[in-house]
Motif scaffolding. Structure first.
Motif, short mmCIF file in Angstrom:
data_model
loop_
_atom_site.label_atom_id
_atom_site.label_comp_id
_atom_site.label_asym_id
_atom_site.label_seq_id
_atom_site.Cartn_x
_atom_site.Cartn_y
_atom_site.Cartn_z
N HIS A 159 53.36 -46.37 -7.04
CA HIS A 159 52.44 -46.61 -5.92
C HIS A 159 51.20 -47.38 -6.38
CE1 HIS A 159 51.89 -42.49 -7.60
NE2 HIS A 159 50.62 -42.88 -7.68
N GLU A 189 53.61 -42.38 -1.95
CA GLU A 189 52.85 -43.33 -1.13
C GLU A 189 51.48 -42.79 -0.73
OE1 GLU A 189 55.42 -44.33 2.06
OE2 GLU A 189 56.72 -45.62 0.85
N THR A 234 55.28 -49.27 -2.11
CA THR A 234 55.90 -48.42 -1.09
C THR A 234 57.40 -48.58 -1.15
OG1 THR A 234 55.91 -50.10 0.65
CG2 THR A 234 53.89 -48.78 0.41
#
Length: 626
Positions: free
Chosen positions: A341, A379, A390
């Motif tokens: 992320h 995320e 993502t």
């Protein structure tokens, strides 16, 4: 656990229907929400089958611990049967995994996985599932650590026939993992008689429940042996599926000369980094070409220091995302992208040579670098503008290259004492999930305390450190950070709350006046003297976490208000939209509030916010009571 009683009593409760009401009531108390209809249905259909088998075996006095929670983990074993071994007279425990499956077949690539029509993805063979539970209990419960022979494991598919599940018997079976089916019920009853005597099992249950729970093995402390020698962590359920999925993808890539992408998703503490290290260790032992990469200086630096302490080449296994701009295509067998992320749009920065400023997306560089690129991400831990890892973006990049992409979600978590209720309280508190803040209901896994001042917080944490627990204080980025310190001088006390003053953690890769470098703040015991920020805390864990909520997030009347002017984080530019600042500040506090393994102590610099937290923490324990 949700319920405990003898097999005879459980059978009677099942017959009256009261058991399922009590299980539901206890589930709500422990987890903060009602169980799903499929879970209640599984109780109604499976627990009576197990209770009846015990009673038919003459084992009505054996104690049944239903929905037994694994220590420091949110996973639950369907049942742990406690009693006395018929030969030794010593405590004996049987972990039982119950399945309603009538048919299942092993995965084509790996018999430790299996496929059933109800699930779109491969799941762990129940034999391997229950074996993992047994090994985990032995590792973390002091009553069993020295006596692994006292534990047995059984997967009972009570609706299955041999025709429907014969392929599952291909999985290796041993004391901790055996498979039984409903059409051969007699074999299951005989097995129970070999492990449990027809006498009361309450004392054995008491011994198991009161067993000393060992602290979760800190990721950094075992990384060296994990990578160089053997697995130090027990992988459970979805973790094992994720691990096997990657190994199978590597095997296919070698056999068929192709590549594929694997994405592993999960919240804080679900074991993403444990899986990453297990995979890296396995690849290293097999002689495969594999690297670990992150976008976190703190995480990579710590891994290099700990894992490469005695073997220099181990340090070279740990890289940064921006280190693959000029990598040869498919030069690696596996690239493990941990904390994905934190990927950026591109790898270029102000120091990048003009020839390498291609504009190529960083995710494409990482995919191109290996035959099996693996992305592990959450995320909801994006805390900087420009971080963009993502699932959708990775899937789109893979699809553009015509590559297959498997997504494996993780559910159980090991941080915060394995308390799902605490994690849910945090995300509801911060408005990261719908429903609004809710009052904290204490569970037996995680402690939540509210401090009246930073002095009170620090004194309490000092007390925990005196008891040999690890502890850190972190805060929102609401105070300027003096990044240049004259040699020989102490760190300046930048974080000021009333009369309480403390320095931020060191900026840079050199120790200052006994304070560790920035990257080692979370793991070096000397880090307690400084206040950490989200960039040094993210990815790490410690026993006790103190969190100072600064003026960038305050409660006003009926909602949270973010004040971007109160944030001193230089990553927020004038061009950063207010909505992004709001989301990232909330994500920051989610990260900080989920670092503790045993407990979290919270303090807000704002009086109205403190009052709201006092309301939401439901008159939590005073410090003197802990």
């Amino acid at each position: 656990m949700l319920f405990r009683d003898s097999a005879a009593a459980v059978a009677a409760e099942c017959l009256s229907g009261a058991l399922f009401f009590r299980l539901t009531e206890q589930f709500v108390h422990v987890h903060g929400h009602r169980p799903g209809s499929s879970e209640v249905r599984s109780w109604e259909r499976s627990i009576p089958v197990l209770a009846n088998a015990l009673n038919d075996a003459g084992l009505g006095q054996v104690e049944m611990l239903l929905e037994y929670g694994l220590p420091l983990n949110s996973r639950r074993a369907d049942a742990v049967l406690t009693g006395v071994h018929p030969e030794t007279g010593l405590p004996s425990y049987v972990v039982v995994e119950l399945k309603q499956w009538s048919s299942a077949e092993p995965d084509d690539d790996d018999p430790s996985l299996c496929r059933i029509d109800a699930y779109p993805r491969a799941v762990l063979n129940p034999v391997n599932q229950v074996r993992g539970y047994c090994e985990y209990l032995i590792s973390f419960n002091g009553a069993l650590a020295e006596y692994p022979e006292r534990v047995s494991g059984a997967a009972y598919l009570h609706n299955a026939t041999e025709f429907g599940v014969s392929g599952l018997f291909e999985a290796e079976q041993d004391q901790h993992g055996q498979l039984f089916i409903g059409s051969r019920r007699g074999e299951f009853i005989d097995f129970l008689r070999t492990r449990l005597a027809p006498v009361a099992g309450a004392s054995a249950a008491d011994e198991l429940i009161s067993g000393k729970i060992g602290p979760s093995r800190q990721l950094m402390a075992v990384a060296a042996r994990e990578v160089r020698e053997r697995e130090q962590f027990v992988l459970l359920d979805a973790q094992q599926v994720a691990y096997r999925t990657v190994l199978n993808a590597v095997r296919r890539a070698k056999r068929a000369d192709h590549k594929e992408v694997v994405i592993i998703t999960g919240g804080p503490g679900t074991g993403k980094s444990v899986i990453a290290l297990s995979l890296l260790g396995e690849m290293y032992r097999q002689g495969a070409t594999a690297l670990h990469a992150t976008g976190s200086s703190s995480f990579t630096t710590t891994m290099r220091k700990v894992a490469g302490a005695r073997k220099r080449e181990v340090k070279e296994l740990f890289k940064y995302f921006n280190g693959f701009m000029t990598a040869e295509r498919n030069a690696l067998d596996v690239l493990i992208c941990d904390e994905a992320h934190r990927m950026r749009e591109t790898s270029a920065n102000r120091y990048t040579r003009a020839a390498n400023r291609t504009g190529k997306p960083q995710v494409e560089e990482l995919i191109d670098a290996a035959r099996v690129p693996v992305f592990l991400l959450d995320e909801h831990q994006v805390v900087r503008p420009g971080e963009m890892g993502t699932v959708a973006e990775i899937e789109a990049a893979a699809a553009q290259k015509g590559l297959s992409c498997q997504v494996v979600p993780l559910d159980s978590q090991f941080r915060c004492g394995g308390s799902d209720a605490y994690l849910r309280w945090v995300v509801r508190l911060l408005g990261l999930e719908s429903g609004g803040p809710e009052v904290w209901e204490p569970d037996d896994k995680m402690q939540l305390l509210l401090a009246g001042s930073p002095q009170e917080m620090e004194a309490f944490l000092e007390g925990r450190r005196a008891e040999h627990y690890s502890a850190r204080i972190s805060a929102g980025y609401c105070w300027k950070w003096s990044k240049k310190v004259t040699p020989g001088q102490a760190l300046p006390a930048d974080v000021v709350v009333g009369e309480w003053e403390r320095p931020w953690n060191v900026f840079g890769d050199r120790a200052v006046d006994g304070a560790p470098p920035s990257a080692l703040w979370a793991t070096d015991p000397a880090g307690f003297g400084q206040v950490g920020c989200v960039y040094t805390a993210q990815g790490f864990e410690y026993d006790w976490s103190g969190v100072i909520i600064g003026p960038d997030l305050v409660w006003r009347r009926d909602r949270w208000v973010t004040d971007r002017a109160a944030s001193k984080d230089p990553v927020f530019k004038k061009s950063t939209p207010d909505a992004d600042v709001d989301r990232l500040i909330r994500n920051t506090y989610k990260v900080l509030l989920t670092r503790g393994m045993i407990g979290t102590v919270v303090y807000s610099t704002d009086a109205e916010t403190r009052e709201k937290l006092r309301e939401l923490t439901g008159a939590v324990k005073s410090f003197a009571a802990v």
